[in-house]
Enzyme design. Structure first.
Site, PDB file in Angstrom:
ATOM      1  N   ASP A  18      12.892  -5.617  73.216  1.00 29.96           N
ATOM      2  CA  ASP A  18      13.728  -6.788  73.023  1.00 29.96           C
ATOM      3  C   ASP A  18      13.240  -7.463  71.732  1.00 29.96           C
ATOM      4  OD1 ASP A  18      15.444  -9.089  73.676  1.00 29.96           O
ATOM      5  OD2 ASP A  18      13.566 -10.087  74.204  1.00 29.96           O
ATOM      6  N   ASP A  20      13.937 -11.445  70.547  1.00 35.30           N
ATOM      7  CA  ASP A  20      13.543 -12.841  70.696  1.00 35.30           C
ATOM      8  C   ASP A  20      12.615 -13.026  71.893  1.00 35.30           C
ATOM      9  OD1 ASP A  20      15.189 -14.278  68.594  1.00 35.30           O
ATOM     10  OD2 ASP A  20      16.767 -13.224  69.672  1.00 35.30           O
ATOM     11  N   THR A 111      18.629  -6.022  71.205  1.00 35.47           N
ATOM     12  CA  THR A 111      18.706  -7.474  71.217  1.00 35.47           C
ATOM     13  C   THR A 111      20.093  -7.965  71.590  1.00 35.47           C
ATOM     14  OG1 THR A 111      18.486  -9.473  69.858  1.00 35.47           O
ATOM     15  CG2 THR A 111      19.144  -7.455  68.717  1.00 35.47           C
ATOM     16  N   SER A 112      20.146  -9.141  72.188  1.00 37.14           N
ATOM     17  CA  SER A 112      21.425  -9.774  72.496  1.00 37.14           C
ATOM     18  C   SER A 112      22.001 -10.498  71.291  1.00 37.14           C
ATOM     19  CB  SER A 112      21.249 -10.765  73.657  1.00 37.14           C
ATOM     20  OG  SER A 112      20.864 -10.094  74.835  1.00 37.14           O
ATOM     21  N   LYS A 143      22.923  -7.905  78.344  1.00 38.49           N
ATOM     22  CA  LYS A 143      21.921  -8.028  79.400  1.00 38.49           C
ATOM     23  C   LYS A 143      22.336  -9.135  80.376  1.00 38.49           C
ATOM     24  CE  LYS A 143      18.340  -6.881  75.997  1.00 38.49           C
ATOM     25  NZ  LYS A 143      17.139  -7.365  75.266  1.00 38.49           N
ATOM     26  N   ASP A 168      10.717 -10.003  77.685  1.00 40.35           N
ATOM     27  CA  ASP A 168      10.132 -11.291  78.056  1.00 40.35           C
ATOM     28  C   ASP A 168      11.022 -12.107  78.976  1.00 40.35           C
ATOM     29  OD1 ASP A 168      11.206 -13.966  76.156  1.00 40.35           O
ATOM     30  OD2 ASP A 168      11.992 -11.956  75.798  1.00 40.35           O
TER      31      ASP A 168
END
Length: 222
Positions: A18, A20, A111-112, A143, A168
């Protein structure tokens, strides 16, 4: 480090990360922008902010179901604002060096964030962009749907279960679990202790990687 040691007892075809909260800390910038947006739309900031982490902007806005709010347009507005504001974005301790120690075709980022924002934040944090980068535009469902992690594994030519996923946030952890992959949880940005059966680290300085004779990745405690 948590009590679980299974991730240190096997080899992996690839590592998936991931972005962030996992390789960089963008909380200050993200919360500045989302707070201002929430105030403009009459949303309770304190209750709302914990829901933004790890999810795509369009999914966060759609979930609110605000009358008269066009989610796609507002997500584009948020993204533009986040690209403009990278003040305070830093790497998670040891992340850049750890990523640089990995073979380029053995890791990916999922990543989103939209691609332009992801590249901007990585540059701000001193993180080298990976050869395989899966962003918000690459999947129909963000996600906690596992689509992003499955796509990253496919592009690296490995099965999701042969990858170690570094995460995270709750929605990302759910996505990794749904993909059937082992997990390493990064706790650096957590304000409260996380109860989890997965392995955890607060800094990448706590781990190192070796490539074995088959080209697989093996994780060790530093």
């Amino acid at each position: 480090m948590s009590a679980e040691t299974s991730v240190f007892d096997r080899a992996f075809g690839a590592f998936l990360f991931d972005m962030d909260g996992t390789v960089l800390n963008s909380i200050a910038a993200a919360e500045r922008i989302w707070s201002a947006w929430a105030v403009r739309h009459g949303v309770d900031v304190e209750a709302f902010l914990p829901t933004i982490h790890g999810a795509r902007a369009i999914d966060t806005i759609t979930r609110l179901d605000l009358p008269g709010v066009e989610a796609e347009a507002q997500a584009a507005f948020i993204t533009a604002a986040e690209i403009d504001d990278v003040e305070g974005i830093v790497e998670i301790p040891g992340a850049a060096a750890f990523l640089n120690s990995l073979p380029a075709q053995r890791w990916a980022m999922v990543t989103s964030a939209p691609r332009d924002l992801a590249l901007r934040r990585m540059a701000a944090a001193g993180i080298t962009a990976p050869a395989v980068l899966i962003t918000a535009e690459d999947v129909k469902a963000g996600k906690p749907d596992p689509a992003g992690y499955r796509l990253a594994a496919q592009r690296l030519g490995v099965e999701p279960g042969d990858c170690l996923i570094f995460e995270d946030a709750a929605v990302g952890i759910q996505a990794a679990e749904a993909a059937g992959a082992p997990l390493m949880i990064i706790t650096t940005t957590h304000q409260h202790p996380l109860e989890t059966a997965h392995a955890t680290i607060a800094s990448y300085d706590a781990i190192r990687v070796q490539v074995d004779g088959q080209g697989l990745l093996r994780l060790f405690e530093s």
